[in-house]
Design a protein around this motif. Structure first.
Motif, PDB file in Angstrom:
ATOM      1  N   LYS A 156      -6.101  -1.151  -7.421  1.00 28.66           N
ATOM      2  CA  LYS A 156      -5.596  -2.401  -6.842  1.00 28.66           C
ATOM      3  C   LYS A 156      -4.955  -3.216  -7.970  1.00 28.66           C
ATOM      4  O   LYS A 156      -5.630  -3.560  -8.961  1.00 28.66           O
TER       5      LYS A 156
ATOM      6  N   HIS B  89      -7.440   7.136   4.099  1.00 30.98           N
ATOM      7  CA  HIS B  89      -7.554   5.845   3.382  1.00 30.98           C
ATOM      8  C   HIS B  89      -6.454   4.889   3.873  1.00 30.98           C
ATOM      9  O   HIS B  89      -6.716   3.718   4.174  1.00 30.98           O
TER      10      HIS B  89
ATOM     11  N   ILE C 120       0.869  -1.192   0.000  1.00 33.18           N
ATOM     12  CA  ILE C 120       0.000   0.000   0.000  1.00 33.18           C
ATOM     13  C   ILE C 120       0.897   1.231   0.000  1.00 33.18           C
ATOM     14  O   ILE C 120       1.685   1.439   0.928  1.00 33.18           O
TER      15      ILE C 120
ATOM     16  N   THR D  83      -7.171   1.499   6.174  1.00 26.71           N
ATOM     17  CA  THR D  83      -6.837   0.198   5.571  1.00 26.71           C
ATOM     18  C   THR D  83      -5.851  -0.585   6.434  1.00 26.71           C
ATOM     19  O   THR D  83      -5.950  -1.808   6.547  1.00 26.71           O
ATOM     20  N   THR D  84      -4.917   0.127   7.064  1.00 20.75           N
ATOM     21  CA  THR D  84      -3.834  -0.589   7.765  1.00 20.75           C
ATOM     22  C   THR D  84      -4.078  -0.776   9.262  1.00 20.75           C
ATOM     23  O   THR D  84      -3.400  -1.604   9.881  1.00 20.75           O
TER      24      THR D  84
END
Ligand SMILES: NC(=O)c1ccc[n+]([C@@H]2O[C@H](COP(=O)([O-])OP(=O)(O)OC[C@H]3O[C@@H](n4cnc5c(N)ncnc54)[C@H](OP(=O)(O)O)[C@@H]3O)[C@@H](O)[C@H]2O)c1
Length: 165
Positions: free
Chosen positions: A160, A35, A10, A39-40
């Motif tokens: 992605k 974001h 990412i 996500t992490t």
């Protein structure tokens, strides 16, 4: 890749592939940071020492951090572990196989992971303009990967990429 750990990349780059300037991000985007954070969070983050030094403390909280450094470094917090080689990393990463693992950069570490085919999928934000920079994403290494667009925003698009291997 069957015996390999499942690691998601990412990162974010600008139109020319720039990812950093003076050990900071070249842009100032709360939306992109959010974001990344969402996500992490609660997962494992893998990074190089330069990236580690560039991150604000709160970015490292609530997740396990694995930091690459060839210099002997002592563990300073419970959620930060240092590895001094790819071999050491590979023997450690199995301990985290039940968690989602994210490789977050910088340039040295993304090159290391892509060259060793260690990334299963890559969530890559591409900003729509240039910001200038002194470290770059190796975009040519994703040339054979297929991709989908996850979301489109005013300043950037999130893709992605899927490893063809
Ligand atoms: N836009 C993004 O998504 C993003 C993400 C992350 C970082 N960045 C930016 O990228 C820049 C930092 O990137 P960078 O390429 O300069 O540094 P980096 O990849 O974050 O870290 C490099 C360091 O990792 C260690 N290292 C490298 N290869 C190793 C190996 N094989 N084994 C063990 N340790 C190893 C070394 O640490 P020692 O020197 O301690 O030995 C080396 O100095 C900053 O500007 C940052 O803001 C951008």
């Amino acid at each position: 890749m069957s015996n390999r750990p499942i690691i998601t990349g990412i990162m974010a780059c600008d139109l020319m592939g720039a990812i950093g300037k003076n050990n900071k991000l070249p842009w100032n985007s709360e939306e992109e940071l959010e974001h990344f954070r969402k996500t992490t969070i609660d997962n494992v983050m893998i990074m190089g020492y330069q990236t580690f030094t560039s991150m604000p403390e709160r970015a490292l909280e609530n997740r396990q951090n694995i930091v690459f450094s060839r210099t002997a470094r002592i563990q300073i917090k419970e959620n930060i572990v240092f590895v001094s080689s790819l071999q050491e990393f590979l023997s450690l990463i199995n301990d985290y196989k039940d968690q989602k693992c994210f490789m977050i950069g910088g340039a040295q570490i993304v090159n290391l992971f892509l060259a060793n085919n260690l990334i299963t999928e890559f969530i890559l934000t591409k900003f729509k303009r240039t910001y200038g920079g002194d470290v770059f994403f190796p975009l040519h290494l994703l040339e054979n990967w297929s991709y989908i667009i996850i979301s489109e925003h005013t300043d950037f698009i999130i893709y992605k990429y899927l490893n063809p291997g």
